[in-house]
Scaffold this motif. Structure first.
Motif, PDB file in Angstrom:
ATOM      1  N   LEU A  34      35.107  67.642  44.924  1.00 17.90           N
ATOM      2  CA  LEU A  34      35.103  69.085  44.712  1.00 17.90           C
ATOM      3  C   LEU A  34      33.687  69.607  44.502  1.00 17.90           C
ATOM      4  N   LEU A  35      32.917  68.936  43.647  1.00 14.95           N
ATOM      5  CA  LEU A  35      31.548  69.365  43.368  1.00 14.95           C
ATOM      6  C   LEU A  35      30.671  69.262  44.608  1.00 14.95           C
ATOM      7  N   MET A  36      30.852  68.198  45.378  1.00 19.90           N
ATOM      8  CA  MET A  36      30.069  68.026  46.598  1.00 19.90           C
ATOM      9  C   MET A  36      30.316  69.163  47.583  1.00 19.90           C
ATOM     10  N   LEU A  37      31.585  69.484  47.796  1.00 22.82           N
ATOM     11  CA  LEU A  37      31.926  70.548  48.734  1.00 22.82           C
ATOM     12  C   LEU A  37      31.453  71.903  48.222  1.00 22.82           C
ATOM     13  N   ASN A  38      31.536  72.118  46.909  1.00 22.00           N
ATOM     14  CA  ASN A  38      31.024  73.363  46.337  1.00 22.00           C
ATOM     15  C   ASN A  38      29.535  73.516  46.587  1.00 22.00           C
ATOM     16  N   ALA A  39      28.793  72.428  46.398  1.00 21.62           N
ATOM     17  CA  ALA A  39      27.348  72.497  46.603  1.00 21.62           C
ATOM     18  C   ALA A  39      27.002  72.708  48.075  1.00 21.62           C
ATOM     19  N   LEU A  40      27.671  71.979  48.947  1.00 20.08           N
ATOM     20  CA  LEU A  40      27.392  72.100  50.379  1.00 20.08           C
ATOM     21  C   LEU A  40      27.717  73.502  50.903  1.00 20.08           C
ATOM     22  N   ARG A  41      28.785  74.077  50.383  1.00 22.96           N
ATOM     23  CA  ARG A  41      29.204  75.414  50.822  1.00 22.96           C
ATOM     24  C   ARG A  41      28.557  76.533  50.002  1.00 22.96           C
ATOM     25  N   LYS A  42      27.678  76.152  49.069  1.00 22.96           N
ATOM     26  CA  LYS A  42      26.927  77.108  48.258  1.00 22.96           C
ATOM     27  C   LYS A  42      27.857  78.086  47.529  1.00 22.96           C
ATOM     28  N   VAL A  43      28.908  77.527  46.939  1.00 20.70           N
ATOM     29  CA  VAL A  43      29.901  78.347  46.259  1.00 20.70           C
ATOM     30  C   VAL A  43      29.290  79.126  45.082  1.00 20.70           C
ATOM     31  N   ALA A  44      28.405  78.478  44.324  1.00 23.31           N
ATOM     32  CA  ALA A  44      27.777  79.172  43.198  1.00 23.31           C
ATOM     33  C   ALA A  44      27.014  80.400  43.676  1.00 23.31           C
ATOM     34  N   HIS A  45      26.277  80.238  44.752  1.00 25.44           N
ATOM     35  CA  HIS A  45      25.480  81.342  45.294  1.00 25.44           C
ATOM     36  C   HIS A  45      26.357  82.489  45.768  1.00 25.44           C
ATOM     37  N   TRP A  46      27.356  82.160  46.592  1.00 23.14           N
ATOM     38  CA  TRP A  46      28.175  83.231  47.162  1.00 23.14           C
ATOM     39  C   TRP A  46      29.081  83.862  46.117  1.00 23.14           C
ATOM     40  N   GLY A  47      29.541  83.063  45.157  1.00 21.28           N
ATOM     41  CA  GLY A  47      30.323  83.639  44.075  1.00 21.28           C
ATOM     42  C   GLY A  47      29.503  84.627  43.266  1.00 21.28           C
ATOM     43  N   HIS A  48      28.236  84.275  43.035  1.00 22.28           N
ATOM     44  CA  HIS A  48      27.330  85.158  42.304  1.00 22.28           C
ATOM     45  C   HIS A  48      27.080  86.435  43.097  1.00 22.28           C
ATOM     46  N   GLN A  49      26.892  86.305  44.402  1.00 17.74           N
ATOM     47  CA  GLN A  49      26.651  87.469  45.247  1.00 17.74           C
ATOM     48  C   GLN A  49      27.834  88.439  45.209  1.00 17.74           C
ATOM     49  N   LEU A  50      29.037  87.869  45.303  1.00 18.71           N
ATOM     50  CA  LEU A  50      30.236  88.703  45.371  1.00 18.71           C
ATOM     51  C   LEU A  50      30.603  89.333  44.027  1.00 18.71           C
ATOM     52  N   LYS A  51      30.514  88.545  42.960  1.00 17.52           N
ATOM     53  CA  LYS A  51      31.014  89.007  41.666  1.00 17.52           C
ATOM     54  C   LYS A  51      29.965  89.748  40.842  1.00 17.52           C
ATOM     55  N   ALA A  52      28.745  89.227  40.812  1.00 18.62           N
ATOM     56  CA  ALA A  52      27.719  89.829  39.952  1.00 18.62           C
ATOM     57  C   ALA A  52      26.940  90.930  40.665  1.00 18.62           C
ATOM     58  N   LYS A  53      26.787  90.794  41.987  1.00 17.95           N
ATOM     59  CA  LYS A  53      25.943  91.741  42.708  1.00 17.95           C
ATOM     60  C   LYS A  53      26.720  92.629  43.671  1.00 17.95           C
ATOM     61  N   GLY A  54      27.976  92.261  43.974  1.00 17.94           N
ATOM     62  CA  GLY A  54      28.767  93.066  44.896  1.00 17.94           C
ATOM     63  C   GLY A  54      28.250  93.038  46.313  1.00 17.94           C
ATOM     64  N   ILE A  55      27.602  91.947  46.676  1.00 13.73           N
ATOM     65  CA  ILE A  55      26.977  91.836  47.996  1.00 13.73           C
ATOM     66  C   ILE A  55      27.805  90.923  48.887  1.00 13.73           C
ATOM     67  N   TRP A  56      28.034  91.329  50.120  1.00 11.87           N
ATOM     68  CA  TRP A  56      28.689  90.488  51.117  1.00 11.87           C
ATOM     69  C   TRP A  56      27.646  89.543  51.708  1.00 11.87           C
ATOM     70  N   ARG A  57      28.079  88.537  52.445  1.00 11.44           N
ATOM     71  CA  ARG A  57      27.135  87.564  53.003  1.00 11.44           C
ATOM     72  C   ARG A  57      26.300  88.184  54.115  1.00 11.44           C
ATOM     73  N   ASP A  58      25.113  87.597  54.330  1.00 12.64           N
ATOM     74  CA  ASP A  58      24.294  87.999  55.468  1.00 12.64           C
ATOM     75  C   ASP A  58      24.652  87.111  56.653  1.00 12.64           C
ATOM     76  N   ARG A  59      23.976  87.289  57.768  1.00 10.88           N
ATOM     77  CA  ARG A  59      24.333  86.520  58.962  1.00 10.88           C
ATOM     78  C   ARG A  59      23.995  85.042  58.829  1.00 10.88           C
ATOM     79  N   VAL A  60      22.932  84.719  58.121  1.00 11.95           N
ATOM     80  CA  VAL A  60      22.506  83.325  57.961  1.00 11.95           C
ATOM     81  C   VAL A  60      23.020  82.827  56.616  1.00 11.95           C
TER      82      VAL A  60
END
Length: 249
Positions: A34-60
């Motif tokens: 679970l931790l490996m897949l979270n890190a590879l998929r950058k779950v912490a980063h995207w979760g932070h973008q969505l929840k704390a900043k309200g930002i959708w993903r960019d193209r890259v």
């Protein structure tokens, strides 16, 4: 009062000691995956973008898959062996550094032996920390080793927190060049002011990688069965002998 601990002298005097490590290893390995897949998929980063900043993903996105990845495992005990089996569908290249494990065991799991611990870190896209905590391994993973990790790699610790120099880990992680996923820490509970709580490239769990609420009962039942085995004069499972005790302590 002084804390009472089991010592090697107790074993020498005839104490039969068993551990639930082999029983819980598959569940810890599941959490490691679970931790490996979270890190590879950058779950912490995207979760932070969505929840704390309200930002959708960019193209890259820079997200990556575990399929075909170079995975290093620091220590090759029961959890590492279970994890290796769980990763088989992803067909990774798995390397380990564990001087106490025979080549025959590594061959059974199709795992390569790294030339050194430095080579293990330098050549791994995903590094899973699984060394036991002893006087020899405390803070063994220092800044020098962490800086050997390739840019963009993932560092996972689901073994023991104090095996890693946490100050060094925070320093390296804060530079944003690696993804980190942790279940264990030097001080637990993790202090509320720890920088690990705020870094967007760090995924955290509160030391819950062991038996889950539905599977923990398995370990308890098997422990009771071990008592029954002992009382009946039968062979006890998962007995810790003197060499194993010294390696683990």
């Amino acid at each position: 009062s002084a804390k009472k601990q089991i010592t090697a002298e107790h074993l020498d005097a005839g104490l039969v000691l068993s551990t639930w490590g082999a029983w819980v290893a598959p569940y810890v390995a599941e959490c490691a995956l679970l931790l490996m897949l979270n890190a590879l998929r950058k779950v912490a980063h995207w979760g932070h973008q969505l929840k704390a900043k309200g930002i959708w993903r960019d193209r890259v996105t820079h997200n990556r898959s575990l399929f075909g990845r170079r995975v290093g495992i620091h220590g090759f005990g029961g959890v590492a062996r279970s994890l290796t089996k769980l990763m088989q569908p992803f067909d990774p290249v798995v390397t380990t550094w564990d001087p106490w494990v025979d080549d025959a065991v590594l061959a059974d799991y199709n795992v390569k032996r790294a030339a050194s611990v430095e080579a293990l870190f330098a050549e791994s896209e995903v590094m899973v920390e699984l060394l036991p905590l002893t006087s020899q391994t405390e803070r063994m993973v220092d800044e020098k080793l962490l800086r050997l990790l390739p840019k963009g790699s993932c560092f996972i610790n689901i073994g023991r927190g104090a095996v890693v120099d946490e100050v060094a880990l925070i320093k390296v992680a804060s530079e944003g060049q690696i993804e980190v996923a942790l279940d264990v820490y030097t001080q637990e509970p993790l202090p509320v002011d720890s920088p690990l709580r705020t870094l967007p490239n760090v995924f955290l769990l509160p030391h819950m990688g062991g038996a889950t609420i539905d599977r923990g009962i398995d370990c308890g039942q098997r422990a009771l069965r071990n008592v029954e085995r002992y009382l009946a004069g039968e062979t006890v499972e998962n007995v810790v002998d003197r060499p194993a005790f010294e390696r683990a302590t």
